[in-house]
Design an enzyme around this catalytic site. Structure first.
Site, mmCIF file in Angstrom:
data_model
loop_
_atom_site.group_PDB
_atom_site.id
_atom_site.type_symbol
_atom_site.label_atom_id
_atom_site.label_comp_id
_atom_site.label_asym_id
_atom_site.label_seq_id
_atom_site.Cartn_x
_atom_site.Cartn_y
_atom_site.Cartn_z
ATOM 1 N N LYS A 1 139.941 15.732 65.809
ATOM 2 C CA LYS A 1 141.111 16.000 64.974
ATOM 3 C C LYS A 1 141.463 17.480 65.063
ATOM 4 O O LYS A 1 140.733 18.336 64.565
ATOM 5 C CB LYS A 1 140.845 15.654 63.500
ATOM 6 C CG LYS A 1 142.150 15.716 62.697
ATOM 7 C CD LYS A 1 141.943 15.797 61.209
ATOM 8 C CE LYS A 1 141.924 17.206 60.702
ATOM 9 N NZ LYS A 1 143.159 17.977 60.902
ATOM 10 N N GLU B 1 131.306 26.263 61.962
ATOM 11 C CA GLU B 1 131.658 27.661 62.273
ATOM 12 C C GLU B 1 132.742 28.057 61.276
ATOM 13 O O GLU B 1 133.841 27.528 61.319
ATOM 14 C CB GLU B 1 132.137 27.767 63.724
ATOM 15 C CG GLU B 1 131.987 29.172 64.274
ATOM 16 C CD GLU B 1 133.220 30.026 64.085
ATOM 17 O OE1 GLU B 1 133.485 30.442 62.917
ATOM 18 O OE2 GLU B 1 133.912 30.273 65.090
ATOM 19 N N CYS C 1 138.279 34.404 64.010
ATOM 20 C CA CYS C 1 137.091 34.316 63.144
ATOM 21 C C CYS C 1 136.221 35.550 63.287
ATOM 22 O O CYS C 1 135.562 35.963 62.343
ATOM 23 C CB CYS C 1 136.316 33.040 63.421
ATOM 24 S SG CYS C 1 136.023 32.729 65.152
ATOM 25 N N GLU D 1 137.225 36.968 53.607
ATOM 26 C CA GLU D 1 137.944 36.831 54.873
ATOM 27 C C GLU D 1 139.440 36.714 54.597
ATOM 28 O O GLU D 1 139.874 35.754 53.960
ATOM 29 C CB GLU D 1 137.457 35.594 55.630
ATOM 30 C CG GLU D 1 138.085 35.470 56.988
ATOM 31 C CD GLU D 1 137.599 34.238 57.769
ATOM 32 O OE1 GLU D 1 137.219 34.385 58.921
ATOM 33 O OE2 GLU D 1 137.619 33.131 57.197
HETATM 34 O O1 TXE Z 1 141.435 26.017 57.120
HETATM 35 P P1 TXE Z 1 140.799 24.612 57.031
HETATM 36 P P2 TXE Z 1 142.771 26.572 56.466
HETATM 37 C C1 TXE Z 1 139.534 30.409 57.438
HETATM 38 C C2 TXE Z 1 140.527 31.525 57.181
HETATM 39 C C3 TXE Z 1 141.650 30.806 56.534
HETATM 40 C C4 TXE Z 1 140.901 29.803 55.713
HETATM 41 C C5 TXE Z 1 141.693 28.613 55.293
HETATM 42 O O2 TXE Z 1 139.980 32.449 56.281
HETATM 43 O O3 TXE Z 1 142.433 31.640 55.739
HETATM 44 O O4 TXE Z 1 139.846 29.400 56.537
HETATM 45 O O5 TXE Z 1 142.402 28.093 56.418
HETATM 46 C C6 TXE Z 1 140.674 20.472 58.535
HETATM 47 N N1 TXE Z 1 137.809 17.493 55.508
HETATM 48 N N2 TXE Z 1 139.599 29.896 58.799
HETATM 49 O O6 TXE Z 1 142.953 26.063 55.071
HETATM 50 O O7 TXE Z 1 141.428 23.805 55.925
HETATM 51 C C7 TXE Z 1 142.081 20.955 58.790
HETATM 52 O O8 TXE Z 1 142.979 19.872 58.871
HETATM 53 C C8 TXE Z 1 137.825 17.580 56.838
HETATM 54 C C9 TXE Z 1 138.576 30.370 59.675
HETATM 55 O O9 TXE Z 1 143.863 26.306 57.398
HETATM 56 O O10 TXE Z 1 139.349 24.814 57.003
HETATM 57 C C10 TXE Z 1 141.877 21.679 60.109
HETATM 58 O O11 TXE Z 1 141.821 20.744 61.180
HETATM 59 N N3 TXE Z 1 138.654 18.429 57.501
HETATM 60 C C11 TXE Z 1 138.548 29.658 60.920
HETATM 61 C C12 TXE Z 1 140.499 22.317 59.941
HETATM 62 O O12 TXE Z 1 139.869 21.578 58.892
HETATM 63 C C13 TXE Z 1 139.466 19.195 56.782
HETATM 64 C C14 TXE Z 1 139.730 29.032 61.474
HETATM 65 C C15 TXE Z 1 140.511 23.786 59.551
HETATM 66 O O13 TXE Z 1 141.284 23.958 58.404
HETATM 67 C C16 TXE Z 1 139.479 19.146 55.367
HETATM 68 C C17 TXE Z 1 140.668 28.599 60.463
HETATM 69 C C18 TXE Z 1 138.597 18.244 54.738
HETATM 70 N N4 TXE Z 1 138.512 18.126 53.406
HETATM 71 C C19 TXE Z 1 140.589 29.064 59.178
HETATM 72 N N5 TXE Z 1 140.377 20.050 54.919
HETATM 73 C C20 TXE Z 1 137.523 30.034 61.932
HETATM 74 N N6 TXE Z 1 136.260 29.785 61.650
HETATM 75 O O14 TXE Z 1 137.859 30.508 62.998
HETATM 76 C C21 TXE Z 1 140.922 20.641 56.007
HETATM 77 N N7 TXE Z 1 140.381 20.116 57.145
#
Ligand code: TXE
Length: 489
Positions: A172, A248, A282, A383
């Site tokens: 996904k 991660e 990240c 972050e």
């Molecule tokens: O990330 P999400 P968001 C950090 C960064 C950012 C914060 C929030 O600080 O501001 O996270 O970003 C899926 N069960 N990073 O809200 O929600 C979602 O659809 C399963 C760091 O956009 O974590 C997407 O595919 N999956 C980072 C993925 O999770 C779920 C990169 C990431 O989105 C879910 C991105 C759930 N309950 C954001 N909820 C890095 N490590 O590089 C969401 N998703």
């Protein structure tokens, strides 16, 4: 024909859901794609389970799976320009960056193709009449969830080792950036993956992501994204499992500059560290630590260079950074800028949206530097994931290390100095998964990537990145069977 890929068929979402995909440069509509729900997730997981049990995928000679990965590698390079352009449309990043991403994606496939089959397990020395060995086998059905900042790259770090190890998967991508992932799955299909081995569902985290991570038939969840989502995934893995997880979750990465560093290089890389892809990385070096005696001169030169960064349409030559990924994400970053001011950090440059009317429809923010920061501030500890860097001063090596380790995260860090032994000492003491010396950001598929502390669980890339997708099995054979005589009756 839809954009979900389940059991070897391109299919539409069962409930007919659609989602707009928006270009963050100007908020224009790029296309619409299928939006799945829990029913589609269930279909996809069943397909992956069926394929794991019935297709000969897991039992193929490793070389044959590696050949498929090499074909995917070649196809990625064949289509690299198309894929890079699509990634730019979807994420707003510059085309130059997107092209590098595609190369890196292809390299991940090649690396795992080459690694697969290199390790036949190990023979354990037990006794002359015992043959004992440890072998590695696929975990089973993997749920792979990727974020929006490096959509295809992060997905490939999961897909390539999962396939190399003989797993089947349901992938996904982020709902905001699904397009290049669709392209990659088409290439995996073209490369000849059996039906059900690679499955793709599109949709929101709350619906599709949650259904995937809760599905009872999933053996492993590998996730890259935010800390809070990581926690939810870990909780689901406990409630429905336990099952294997790899997470991660980003970082708040220190970039330490000693006074004896090569000044121009350190300033230049501090820009890359914090402002590449508008800081939505990240491993962004968003926490700059500068030795006191160098501090003022460094911050002045740094701010001057930051002001000169050319924001704009990532498709155009000469543009150095694009917008943030979405309106919501920009609001979140703006909230942090307001917080930084409230906490008493000194705004040196940026802090607002650009006033160039050509950028007014996109989700842009100016590169932002806060000085006079200290470790008690939330802007220093949390972050932000935008083009925002905080600067702190330090006086001694010990203080630099202490500050750099004063974070709940631990993904990556940099150290700039011309004293070789100090560089090694500091690198040794940093509690971060990757440490760069006189550099920032490079990663290679051969070396593990992942975090200490709350930056996550497990590692991607390198040999450990393959192990995440394998179960170890001990096979013990008695070569001289005879009654043991333990029970006498
Ligand atoms: O990330 P999400 P968001 C950090 C960064 C950012 C914060 C929030 O600080 O501001 O996270 O970003 C899926 N069960 N990073 O809200 O929600 C979602 O659809 C399963 C760091 O956009 O974590 C997407 O595919 N999956 C980072 C993925 O999770 C779920 C990169 C990431 O989105 C879910 C991105 C759930 N309950 C954001 N909820 C890095 N490590 O590089 C969401 N998703």
């Amino acid at each position: 024909m839809g954009e979900l890929y389940i059991d070897g068929e391109w299919t539409q979402a069962a409930a007919g859901g659609r989602r707009d995909v928006v270009n963050p440069y100007d908020a224009s509509l790029v296309t619409t794609v299928d939006e799945a729900d829990a029913t589609d997730v269930d279909r996809a997981v069943r397909a992956a389970r069926r394929a794991f049990a019935e297709e000969d995928w897991a039992d193929l000679p490793t070389r044959r799976r590696a050949d498929l990965l090499l074909r995917v590698h070649d196809l990625l390079l064949r289509d690299r320009e198309d894929i890079a352009r699509t990634e730019t449309l979807d994420t707003g990043k510059t085309l130059a960056e997107a092209r590098i991403d595609v190369e890196d994606v292809a390299n991940a496939f090649r690396y795992y193709a080459e690694l697969a089959g290199k390790d036949g397990g190990r023979v354990v020395d037990v006794a002359p009449d015992v043959l004992s060995r440890v072998v590695y086998q696929p975990v089973g059905v993997c749920a792979l969830i990727a974020p929006w900042n490096y959509p295809l790259l992060q997905a490939s770090w999961k897909v390539a080792p999962a396939l190399a190890a003989g797993n089947t998967f349901v992938l996904k991508p982020s709902e905001t950036t699904p397009l290049t992932t669709i392209m990659m799955i088409r290439l995996i299909e073209e490369a000849g993956a059996p039906p059900g081995v690679a499955n793709l569902v599109l949709g929101s985290g709350a619906t599709v992501g949650a259904a995937l991570t809760r599905h009872p038939d999933v053996d492993l969840v590998s996730f890259t994204g935010g800390l809070n989502t990581g926690r939810a995934i870990m909780a689901a893995a406990a409630a429905e499992g336990p099952r294997n997880i790899a997470l991660e979750l980003g970082g708040k990465n220190p970039n330490i500059v000693f006074a004896d560093a090569d000044f121009d290089a350190a300033v230049d890389y501090a820009l890359d560290a914090a402002f590449l892809h508008s800081g939505q990385v990240c491993s962004a070096g968003s926490r700059l630590l500068v030795e006191d005696s160098l501090h003022d001169r460094f911050v002045e030169a740094y701010a001057e260079r930051a002001r000169a960064i050319r924001l704009g349409n990532g498709m155009e030559d000469g543009i150095e950074s694009g917008p943030l990924s979405s309106a919501e994400h920009r609001e979140k970053v703006e909230g942090y800028i307001a917080l930084g001011k409230k906490e008493g950090a000194r705004l040196v440059t940026g802090g607002t949206r650009p006033d160039d009317p050509a950028l007014s429809r996109g989700f842009f923010l100016l590169p932002t530097i806060f000085a006079d920061c200290d470790r008690s501030m939330r802007i220093v500890q949390e972050e932000v994931f935008g083009p925002v860097v905080t600067v702190e001063r330090f006086r001694t090596e010990d203080e630099a290390v202490e500050l750099a380790n004063d974070t709940r995260y631990g993904l990556a860090g940099g150290v700039w100095t011309s004293e070789a032994s100090r560089a090694q000492r500091v690198a040794q003491r940093l509690r971060h998964g990757t440490v760069w010396i006189n550099d920032f950001h490079p990663y290679v598929p051969q070396a593990e990537w992942g975090g200490f502390g709350r930056s996550g669980v497990g590692r991607e890339l390198g040999p450990t990145g393959l192990r995440e997708y394998q179960e170890a099995k001990h096979i013990y054979q008695n070569l001289a069977p005879a009654p043991s005589g333990w029970f006498k009756g």
